[in-house]
Each structure stands twice: as structure tokens, then as C-alpha cells.
Motif scaffolding. Structure first.
Motif, mmCIF file in Angstrom:
data_model
loop_
_atom_site.group_PDB
_atom_site.id
_atom_site.type_symbol
_atom_site.label_atom_id
_atom_site.label_comp_id
_atom_site.label_asym_id
_atom_site.label_seq_id
_atom_site.Cartn_x
_atom_site.Cartn_y
_atom_site.Cartn_z
ATOM 1 N N VAL A 204 38.361 42.907 41.081
ATOM 2 C CA VAL A 204 37.511 41.773 41.438
ATOM 3 C C VAL A 204 37.927 41.225 42.821
ATOM 4 O O VAL A 204 37.078 40.923 43.674
ATOM 5 N N ALA A 205 39.219 41.142 43.039
ATOM 6 C CA ALA A 205 39.709 40.640 44.333
ATOM 7 C C ALA A 205 39.205 41.517 45.472
ATOM 8 O O ALA A 205 38.735 41.028 46.514
ATOM 9 N N GLU A 206 39.309 42.821 45.263
ATOM 10 C CA GLU A 206 38.846 43.802 46.240
ATOM 11 C C GLU A 206 37.354 43.635 46.525
ATOM 12 O O GLU A 206 36.916 43.625 47.676
ATOM 13 N N LEU A 207 36.579 43.533 45.468
ATOM 14 C CA LEU A 207 35.132 43.391 45.604
ATOM 15 C C LEU A 207 34.792 42.104 46.344
ATOM 16 O O LEU A 207 33.953 42.086 47.259
ATOM 17 N N ARG A 208 35.457 41.042 45.981
ATOM 18 C CA ARG A 208 35.188 39.764 46.635
ATOM 19 C C ARG A 208 35.541 39.841 48.121
ATOM 20 O O ARG A 208 34.816 39.294 48.965
ATOM 21 N N ALA A 209 36.621 40.563 48.421
ATOM 22 C CA ALA A 209 37.036 40.691 49.828
ATOM 23 C C ALA A 209 35.978 41.445 50.627
ATOM 24 O O ALA A 209 35.833 41.252 51.834
ATOM 25 N N ARG A 210 35.233 42.314 49.938
ATOM 26 C CA ARG A 210 34.158 43.043 50.614
ATOM 27 C C ARG A 210 32.847 42.281 50.547
ATOM 28 O O ARG A 210 31.795 42.810 50.906
ATOM 29 N N GLY A 211 32.897 41.075 49.997
ATOM 30 C CA GLY A 211 31.692 40.258 49.963
ATOM 31 C C GLY A 211 30.771 40.537 48.785
ATOM 32 O O GLY A 211 29.652 40.031 48.733
ATOM 33 N N VAL A 212 31.252 41.321 47.840
ATOM 34 C CA VAL A 212 30.419 41.628 46.667
ATOM 35 C C VAL A 212 30.456 40.465 45.693
ATOM 36 O O VAL A 212 31.526 39.928 45.387
ATOM 37 N N ARG A 213 29.307 40.073 45.213
ATOM 38 C CA ARG A 213 29.243 39.011 44.209
ATOM 39 C C ARG A 213 29.551 39.622 42.841
ATOM 40 O O ARG A 213 29.078 40.709 42.519
ATOM 41 N N VAL A 214 30.317 38.897 42.058
ATOM 42 C CA VAL A 214 30.872 39.515 40.854
ATOM 43 C C VAL A 214 30.594 38.688 39.602
ATOM 44 O O VAL A 214 30.741 37.465 39.610
ATOM 45 N N VAL A 215 30.187 39.396 38.541
ATOM 46 C CA VAL A 215 30.297 38.837 37.192
ATOM 47 C C VAL A 215 31.376 39.641 36.490
ATOM 48 O O VAL A 215 31.247 40.866 36.329
ATOM 49 N N ASP A 216 32.432 38.973 36.110
ATOM 50 C CA ASP A 216 33.572 39.645 35.493
ATOM 51 C C ASP A 216 33.567 39.397 33.987
ATOM 52 O O ASP A 216 33.590 38.251 33.545
ATOM 53 N N LEU A 217 33.549 40.484 33.222
ATOM 54 C CA LEU A 217 33.510 40.347 31.762
ATOM 55 C C LEU A 217 34.883 40.120 31.133
ATOM 56 O O LEU A 217 34.969 39.827 29.948
ATOM 57 N N SER A 218 35.919 40.266 31.903
ATOM 58 C CA SER A 218 37.262 40.117 31.323
ATOM 59 C C SER A 218 37.656 38.645 31.253
ATOM 60 O O SER A 218 36.915 37.756 31.665
ATOM 61 N N ALA A 219 38.863 38.405 30.775
ATOM 62 C CA ALA A 219 39.379 37.034 30.679
ATOM 63 C C ALA A 219 40.038 36.572 31.964
ATOM 64 O O ALA A 219 40.475 35.422 32.057
ATOM 65 N N ASP A 220 40.075 37.448 33.001
ATOM 66 C CA ASP A 220 40.954 37.161 34.144
ATOM 67 C C ASP A 220 40.577 35.931 34.963
ATOM 68 O O ASP A 220 41.422 35.370 35.664
ATOM 69 N N PHE A 221 39.333 35.541 34.889
ATOM 70 C CA PHE A 221 38.944 34.364 35.688
ATOM 71 C C PHE A 221 38.311 33.253 34.856
ATOM 72 O O PHE A 221 37.659 32.357 35.384
ATOM 73 N N ARG A 222 38.538 33.330 33.553
ATOM 74 C CA ARG A 222 37.973 32.283 32.698
ATOM 75 C C ARG A 222 38.852 31.041 32.655
ATOM 76 O O ARG A 222 38.341 29.920 32.615
ATOM 77 N N LEU A 223 40.134 31.240 32.571
ATOM 78 C CA LEU A 223 41.036 30.092 32.411
ATOM 79 C C LEU A 223 41.320 29.459 33.765
ATOM 80 O O LEU A 223 41.367 30.152 34.782
ATOM 81 N N ARG A 224 41.516 28.159 33.750
ATOM 82 C CA ARG A 224 41.766 27.474 35.017
ATOM 83 C C ARG A 224 43.225 27.021 35.146
ATOM 84 O O ARG A 224 43.637 26.538 36.191
ATOM 85 N N ASP A 225 43.967 27.165 34.058
ATOM 86 C CA ASP A 225 45.381 26.809 34.130
ATOM 87 C C ASP A 225 46.198 28.097 34.145
ATOM 88 O O ASP A 225 46.156 28.889 33.195
ATOM 89 N N ARG A 226 46.950 28.250 35.244
ATOM 90 C CA ARG A 226 47.658 29.495 35.457
ATOM 91 C C ARG A 226 48.711 29.763 34.372
ATOM 92 O O ARG A 226 48.849 30.893 33.883
ATOM 93 N N THR A 227 49.424 28.739 33.974
ATOM 94 C CA THR A 227 50.459 28.918 32.943
ATOM 95 C C THR A 227 49.835 29.381 31.628
ATOM 96 O O THR A 227 50.351 30.276 30.946
ATOM 97 N N THR A 228 48.731 28.759 31.288
ATOM 98 C CA THR A 228 48.065 29.166 30.057
ATOM 99 C C THR A 228 47.657 30.631 30.134
ATOM 100 O O THR A 228 47.881 31.402 29.199
ATOM 101 N N TYR A 229 47.094 31.027 31.282
ATOM 102 C CA TYR A 229 46.716 32.436 31.432
ATOM 103 C C TYR A 229 47.930 33.345 31.228
ATOM 104 O O TYR A 229 47.897 34.286 30.428
ATOM 105 N N ASP A 230 48.987 33.041 31.959
ATOM 106 C CA ASP A 230 50.161 33.913 31.898
ATOM 107 C C ASP A 230 50.761 33.961 30.488
ATOM 108 O O ASP A 230 51.231 35.013 30.043
ATOM 109 N N ASP A 231 50.737 32.825 29.804
ATOM 110 C CA ASP A 231 51.264 32.809 28.434
ATOM 111 C C ASP A 231 50.503 33.748 27.516
ATOM 112 O O ASP A 231 51.072 34.437 26.680
#
Lengths: 330, 330, 330, 330
Positions: C81-108
Motif C-alpha cells: 500500500v505504501a508503494e502504491l500510494r507513493a506512485r499516486g495510486v488510490r487504494v482500498v485496502d482490505l486488510s487490517a493494516d490501516f483500520r486502527l488509528r492507535d499504533r500500540t493497539t495495532y502492534d499489540d
């Protein structure tokens, strides 16, 4: 006198687990060991809760019980069976390794035999057709699931030499595809689906032909298996073109004569369904004579894991050890 | 110009509901009415949520749309079809009432025909085999589900007169048994079960024989249907003994020639499964030539409610009204 | 002007395949590529016949479409997703990687994030609750299946701050466990069974809590998921203890106000079943107020692969590109 | 001395048939009669092949065995039970007619009681909680299926007065809806579906509350049942908010103390599934303490037709006649 000891080798598979389950409660045998490879160290009732056999799965090494049920895949079974026989252990082998009597046929379908020195020594363990030979044998080759149903359905006609031609259509539940997690056994592949498999030729074909020949009726068989979305059960239909005109009375007499006294054969009129023999050693058989074509259509329903494997193994053990054939199976 | 209006009569049944669902979204037809008896007054999307057709089910009386899809049981359909035809309504009839062309055969299998004055006027609505006749007809008899799959699978061989003998084994999901709550359709009867039914003879047999004959290949058919535990889908296997030796290349050419350009026929190698055509108008066909016996085995998979009934009816309507055959069906 | 191009990355999985299926027929997007790893080189309609998308699966490399649907597992998705965004591609990501807004919660819950530089930039893509933010976003985090159903069911109460306590019981079909062949997805494990899983805590719990909080109702959620023997479909029940007395009229108004005009929400009285939303983007919701306990019980049914993943992704794409929200989804 | 005779009244239903099947093979009872109304004259093993009970179903009239298992619907059961009791027959009643002890509650949920003269005389037949009372009783009210699983799961907490609040979510196979062919039990309704039913209130709610109260823990219960697409099996989850802080050790001790020696309770860690208790009298129980909320979640799995009805009836009969509790049930 102590009961004979029996080990089930390969008890983590579906058929092995059920064999262990039956033997654990059998009044005349003592289940002395259950073995597995990947699951060694776990209890059988944790791997297969329905067995309720609280024994720990061991790795196989030098087990020397009075008898063994070997539930390994073909190829893997042969050398272990040879070893067991060398130690004097009486064996019921669930694999295909000792079913066929022609070495070339075996090698063509299964690859080179792994214990050629004892190839062909197995007695074909279909008790209803082969009771005496089983009783006197130390190495019984338990039939395949499709051959069990097909042969039981066809035997009355085959013994009379009536099968001119036969098409066999076999429908099996998913447990027939084994315990391995594969694309085929994935719920999403099997659920709401029905499809043929092995359409180029299934290994049970030569086994069926061999045993029909042994009954006196040489015939080339067309056999196609199908996967249906259920766990256990197999319905095998045989579409028979007879060698001569037969009528319903004659057919009826053939089936009644052969099976009237059989404890595990249930002759029915009308449709038979696999649910009615689930978790049992019974085979339900029904037939229909079509006056328009002269064909005889035979339906045979079994549980592929029971009469098609595990419980038939125990039926064979009963015979080998002089026990009542139905003991532990009702 | 306004789109032709179409009514679906008997839209509370499975096939009728799907026909309504397709027509409601069809760019060239206007679904003008949906009728039912017991469910009249309810909305179709309450009775069959998946249709998402927000129309109220009415009692049938003097509907006079441009066309009607009649989804009544045989016997009940004939007089209504006669009435509609008398009012000039073009009809696709899903029942068996206008499929057979021999009156005696009809009466033997279904009882006395209820609209004898128009008996035999239906065109057999299997578009892939009968496209031109359908296009010119005002009364199309939509084929039965088993005949659809069986005939599509057999047609390439039948047109070449190659079928010497054929055994047809058909496996159907439970929706084939209809929407009525019966012992057969009870979940506990069908779940984890597979069993034959109508083993004394199924009404689709004469229909298959008639159409094989129309393709130039008279043959007596052995047909046995089975219920498998899934909702929609039908796998029909035809075991053909050819009239002469054929090889795989010849067979391949016959199938490719007939079906290469067909939009709804999917020729495949290897096994085909019903899940792959679920909720579609496609028929997937695969065949295997067995060199040991010389037999040709043809597998045909359809959705019994779609290509076996409702969507095929729309395919026929498309032809009757000069629309692209695939419109509304992809 | 040409339609925007969309690539589906990870199209061999269930959700990716359905996204590709919808986009291939979408009037306003052009499906420009479908990628996979193990299945690269095969056609998508061979791997997933029901899609009928005749495109070849490629390995992902430097795809630069206008937009991408990323259907990778969490962890694997973030760097792509990071790569795609860097190339300007608009993304809908089906994974959990960008759903949470609290980094600690994600990592836990998921382990260390693999593209921390863009963590937290995703807009939570539940259109019914977040329409405007989605429309203006270049990175949409498609919600998890359970959160989709749970949040849609709870939102009317949460927006009013009425949820004092909530227990969520979610029942999912087996496709929720993914396409991998495992002990869990084996037919014999799932068939005729129902059992809870992840009883120590499921990753969708913090996602549900985060979004309830975003609606203004902070609450600690008890959530337990169950596997039921069906392919697609999810029924999520929320047992709510309200913060104060409410009556049925008030609840009714809250649901009607929020959802009266929603194209994909179907408010129903009485029981809702997952079969009614199968293969659709609809969410059916029903609720019951129990006067004995004061509780509100909300039932929400979706197809876990459609509204719970693939079709919701297209709904988001429609918003992101200014298309009618329902385009291609009915 | 001859074994006590037992009749099963209503043996054509699912539970009655299984009770007959168990009793026919029971070493200490003699199955003296099986009755039915619509199926009278047929053999039980024709109506229910899996029982393999070759007895003819009779119409009920003046049967006077030593004991009777009454498998009638509520309302129909009461007068027959009264009659049998008047003739001195000991009864296990599978209906709800003698489970409740408050007459008003009974009448509210089931309509006016049909044998008020003996209302309230039944002992609640959950052996694990009520063993001694059952042993001394002549009229045992066999518990409902949901209460069996719910109460067994909750009893350790209830006896300690720890249940402050409880939500019960019960998932049942389709046999729970009975043998009648209805819209609910149609294969097409249940297959691939999951949905709640009786959301306005299920009759098992007061039964659960009564027995929790009898254990010393008065509490108002929220109970919602669901239909899942399988034949037999019931998973009941109880979400308990305790009256005070408890930790896992304390809970563990409560469950171990109560059930450590119980022959039919299987305490497990981790998920439990209904397939593991299919066709048995076992109840598998697992629990989880959620430290985030302080809640205790208890899972209990039974076979609704066995431990939830038929085999539990035999367990009760064993107690009533001084037989070992597990006799005939393993």
C-alpha cells in the motif's frame, strides 16, 4: 484366558480412529496400542473426540501384538505389514497393497510394490463373499470402499455369470478424500457441489474386476466416482446389462439366496440412502429391473469409513480369531 | 417504443421467482405482473428475499401482457396456457404440458392432457439446439432440468448418430423437489444423504428420448435421478456406448463444432462441478473417452433452477422477441 | 474519457476474486490487472470459475493503475500500500493494516506495523457511517467483516450514546477462515458442526471499539465469533444494555432516521437470515426490545465476502471516484 | 427376575425413536411397545432406519408397562401422563408439561394445563443437578434441550450465587424444529442459512430461570435461539456478568468440584464443537474468563436429541430403577 491384543497402526486417520474406537469397546479384543506419526504424544480422544479412546498415540516401532490393523496409505503399508508378519503378528491391512493378485496390475496402478516377497499372500477380506478364506488367514487385505459396495451389489448376479456389461457410478462423502487438508477437502470446494473425480481411471477399477472374475464373471468395468457434500457415506449404483434375459423373480431369488441370512446385508425395495447406514457396518442393497431395456440397476449404500474400511476390518478380525462375526459391531 | 410486458404466473415457486428476478432487471422487458395463489397479497421480495423484486403477488385472472412465463405444475399449466394463447399472449411454459409431441406418451406419464386442442403446438425450447424454431414461435415449452443437461451433453454425439446405448445418471440439488414442505424436502431427510428416487421411471425419460430422436438418434434411455444435499445444481452424466469406434479427436471435433460459438456452453477438460454454474445460465460440459471400453462419458453441469428452468425461459424470450440471446443473463 | 483503471492485488483469494468479478463488469471502471503469487500464470476464471473473469493472474510488480484494491493479509498489505500510494495510486485496502488509528493497539494485536510512515492515514471505509470522508480519501481501509455487521447494527444506538454495555456474538460461514487448506477449513471439521473460535480475543474487537468510540459511544466490547457450516454469510447479534430506559418507539426512530434512505441497508422486523443477503452488498438489520430486561438485541446479516469485504470495497471506490454509490452493485 | 418393561409413546418423532433405539438394546429394560399415530402399522425401523428396532408401531391405548417414555408435544402429553400415573406406570415425560412448577407461568407460555390435578408433581430430570430426587420419583420431567445445555454450563456459577446477569445464545441443528415438514424445516430454508427464531421470547426461558432459582441464583435471563444448518447438535453460550470479581482459579475450582466425577460431563479447555458429542449423552463444557470485562463465558455442547432429550430420558430411567446411571448409554 486373556483377550488377544490388537494394535491399530495409523490411528490418526479417519479409518484407523474408528477401528480403534470399535476395538476399545470390543468384548474379545484388547486394544493394546494406537500409533501415529505427526500426532504421536497426543491422546486419540483429543485428535478424534468421537472415539472416546483415552489412549496416547505412540510412534510405531517394534509393536508385537497378537494382531494389527494397519491403516497406512498404500506403499507405506507393505513394508510394515511384512515386518509384522515376520514377527508372527496377524494383520488386517486397510491399504491396497495386498488386495490385487496380479503384480503387474498393482505396479501399473500404484507403483512398484514395496514388499514383493509377500505380495499376493493376502486374502481379500470381503466376509460375505470370502468368509472361510478370511477365517483361515493371517493376512487379510481389507477391500476398498467402492469395491465393497460394488461387489456386494453385484455378487448375486456375478455368481450366476449374468453380468455382460456394467457401468458403476459411485457417490462418496468427503471423508473418502482423507484427512489431509487439500484443495479438494476444503469446505468451500465441497460444499454445495457435486463433481466427478479421477475420470481417467480410478484405482478401484482393477480391484472390482479381479473380484468379479473370482466370482466367475470376467467383465471390463466402467467406474466413475463422484464427491458429494456430506461427511460419511457412499452410494454405488451398478447399471448391469445382463448376458441373457432375466426377470425380476429370478433376480429376487439370487439376492435372497445369497443374502437372506447375512447379518450385515439389508435387502430393501425402493430407494436406499446412505444416511440409513451411517456409522454402521451395514450395507443396504436395492435393485430394479427395467423391463424397457432389460437392464438390472443395483444400488448399494455403505458408510465408507465403516463397512468400507474400519468396521469391516473388525468383522474380519472376528472371523480370524473365531469370534462371532457380529461381535462388537452392533 | 415501450418494452414488451411480461407476466410471471406462479412466481411464488422457485423457478417463477427467479424468472421474475431476471425480468425485473432486464433492459428489454417490463415485468408487468407476478402472480401466486396462496401467497397473493404478499410482496415477492418478502416471499423470496433474494429476488429483490418489490412487486405484490396477485391472483391470476385476466392478465394480458405481451408475454407470459407460466411456472405452474404440469396439468395446471395447460388450461392457463390455452387461455393466454387465445388472448394472443406469447408464452414460455415451464411445465411438461407442451414438451412432448406424442399424445399417448404424455397421457401415460402425466395423465390426461388438460388442453388437448393446443397439444403439440409448443416448440421445444432448448435454444442451443432449436434456436430458429424458438425465435419464430408463440408457444415455447421450456425443457425439463434433467433433459436440458442430458441433451446438451449428448447432442454432439446424437447429431452424428453415434449413440448406440446410453445410461444417464442425474444428481440434483433439493430445490428440484419443489417448494412444498414434504418428507423428501425436510432438512433431516436430505442432509448428509444421497439416494436415488423415481427408480421405476422418471418423467424426463420420454422427453430425452423424443429429443434425441429429433436429433436423428433414436435410442432407448436408462435414466436414474438422485437427490444430493445441496440447494441448486444438477450434474448429469451420460455413459454412451457408441454405435461404432470413435476416438478422442473425433469427439473433440464434434463438441467444438457444435458449441465453439455458444455463449452459454462452457466446454472444459477434466471434472466439472455444479458450484461453478450456480445462479447462472451456463452449462459446463466435459467428456472422457475410455479406451478400455470404447465408451464416451459426458458430464454436464447446470443450475437446475436457472439453465434448467428460469434463465433458460428468459433466453427463449430473448429469441422470441428478437433480442440478443444473452441479454439480461450475464 | 476513459474509465479509471483498477487493479486487484491478491485476486486469488476469495475476496479479491469477487472484487475482480464486480469490477470486470462495472460500467465506470476498467479492471486493468489481477495479481496473485502462487497462481500467477493461470486465468482467474480457472482458479475461480464463478467470477467468469478471463484475465491472466500476474505477479505484482510495478503496477500503476488509477486505483488498486489490495486483498493481501495484514502485514503483507502495508508495504505494498505504501508503494502504491507513493506512485499516486488510490487504494482500498482490505486488510487490517490501516483500520486502527492507535499504533500500540495495532502492534499489540497484529505485530509491528510494516509501513509506519503512513500508519493512521487510512479512512475507515464504512460508507453508511463515513461517506464524506471516504469520498475525499486516497487510502481507504475497508472494514473487517464482523465490524461491518456489528457497527451497522449498533450505529443508531451508538450515535445516541445509548450503549452502556454490549455483547457481540458473531456466526460466520467457512469462507471467513480463508482459502488456505487447514484443519479448520477441512470439510470434515466444519460440516455438521458449530463451534466458537478465538475465544481468548479476536482482532476485530479493538476495531469495533474504536469505531463505536468514533460515533461517540466509548464502551468495552465482549465479542465471540463462531464457525457455522455454510460457505458465505455472517450473522452478528449485539446484545445491548442501554445506558438508560428506552422504548421500542424511540429505537425505531433511531434506526429509521439513520437508515431510511440507505440503499444497502434493509431494515426488517422479525428474524433475518444470511441466505437473504448472499452474494450481495446488502446488510439486513432487525432489532428487538426486550421489556423484561430492557435490553435491545440487534441482528445484522451480511455476506462476509461481499458487504464484509469485496463489494464494500467497490462501494468505497464508487465514492472515491464520484460515481453513484450503488453502481455495479445491484 | 424379568427386566422392567418400558413403552415409548410417540416413537415416530425423532426423540422417541432414539429413546426406543437405546432401550431396545438396554441390558436392564425390555422395550415392550412403541406407539405412534399416523405411522401406526409400520415398523419403527422402516420409519427410522437408523434405530434398527424391528418393532411395529401401535396406536396407544391401555398400555401398562412398568415405565413409559412419553414423547408427545406439550399439551398432548399431560392427559396421557395422568392416565399412565393412575395405572401406576412410572413416567419420564419429554414434554414441557411437568417441568414448570408455577401454574401461571405454565399457562402463560403453553396455554391452559391439560392435567391440572397432577401439575407440579414432576421432578426436574437433570441428573447431574438433581440425581437423588430423580431416583426417588415416579414422574420425571425431562428437561428441554436448551435448558439442559444452559443449566449444565451455568450450574457451577449458580450454586455459588455468582450470576448477576446472563445472556444465553443458543445455536441448534434443524432436528430441534421437529419432524413436521414445514417452511422452517425445508432444506432450502435451512441450508446455507443461519437465523434467529422466537426472538420475542422462547418457552425455555422460564424453565432456565426456574432452575437457576432452584440452585439459589435468581436472575432474569435473556435467551435467543438460532437455527444452524446441521441435523443434530446444540451449542449454548452463556455470557455471565458475575455478582462480584472472580478469577480463573476460582471458576476452575467451581467447575472441577461439581463435574470432576460426572460420567457424562466433559470439561474442556478451548473451543468445543457439537460434532464431538453427536449421537451421545455427553455434554462438553468449556469456559473463558475475560479479564477486560470480568465476564465469564461458558460454552456447552450437547446433541439436542440425545442429552437434550432421548438419552437423558434413559439416564433418568436408570436412576429411577436403581440401575447404574451410564448403563446402555456408552
Amino acid at each position: 484366558m486373556a483377550n488377544p491384543t490388537v494394535a491399530v497402526l495409523g490411528a490418526a486417520g479417519y479409518a484407523g480412529a474408528i477401528a480403534a474406537q470399535i476395538l476399545y469397546r470390543h468384548p474379545s479384543f484388547e486394544l493394546s496400542a494406537v500409533t501415529a506419526r505427526a500426532e504421536a504424544g497426543q491422546r486419540l480422544d483429543d485428535v478424534h473426540p468421537k472415539t472416546r479412546v483415552p489412549l496416547e498415540l505412540e510412534l510405531y516401532k517394534d509393536h508385537t501384538p497378537d494382531a494389527a490393523v494397519v491403516a497406512y496409505p498404500h506403499g507405506a503399508a507393505a513394508p510394515v505389514v511384512a515386518e509384522l508378519r515376520a514377527r508372527g503378528v496377524r494383520v488386517v491391512d486397510l491399504s491396497a497393497d495386498f488386495r490385487l493378485r496380479d503384480r503387474t496390475t498393482y505396479d501399473d496402478w500404484y507403483g512398484e510394490h514395496k514388499a514383493p516377497e509377500i505380495f499376493g499372500q493376502g486374502v481379500y477380506g470381503l466376509p460375505e463373499l470370502n468368509r472361510d478364506a478370511v477365517a483361515g488367514s493371517d493376512l487379510v487385505a481389507n477391500p476398498g470402499c467402492y469395491p465393497t459396495a460394488a461387489l456386494l451389489g453385484l455378487a448375486p448376479l456375478a455368481k450366476a455369470g449374468l453380468i455382460g456389461d456394467v457401468i458403476i457410478d459411485g457417490k462418496s462423502g468427503v471423508s473418502g478424500a482423507g484427512r489431509g487438508a487439500t484443495a479438494t477437502t476444503h469446505f468451500i470446494s465441497a460444499d454445495e457441489n457435486v463433481s466427478p473425480y479421477k475420470i481417467e481411471g480410478h484405482r478401484h477399477t482393477p480391484e472390482i474386476e479381479q473380484e468379479l472374475g473370482a466370482l466367475g464373471n470376467d467383465v471390463t468395468v466402467t467406474f466413475t466416482p463422484y464427491l458429494v457434500p456430506l461427511a460419511q457415506g457412499e452410494l454405488v449404483t451398478s447399471y448391469v446389462t445382463p448376458t441373457r434375459d432375466v426377470d425380476a423373480d429370478e433376480i429376487s431369488e439370487l439376492f435372497d439366496d445369497l443374502y437372506g441370512a447375512e447379518p450385515f446385508i439389508e435387502l430393501r425395495r425402493g430407494p436406499v440412502g446412505v444416511i440409513d447406514v451411517r456409522d454402521t457396518n451395514y450395507c443396504r442393497i436395492s435393485w430394479h429391473h427395467d423391463p424397457r431395456t432389460g437392464r438390472v440397476i443395483v444400488f448399494a449404500a455403505i458408510d465408507n469409513l465403516w463397512k468400507g474400511a474400519a468396521s469391516q476390518a473388525v468383522q474380519n478380525l472376528n472371523l480370524m480369531f473365531g469370534r462371532p462375526e457380529t461381535e462388537g459391531l452392533r
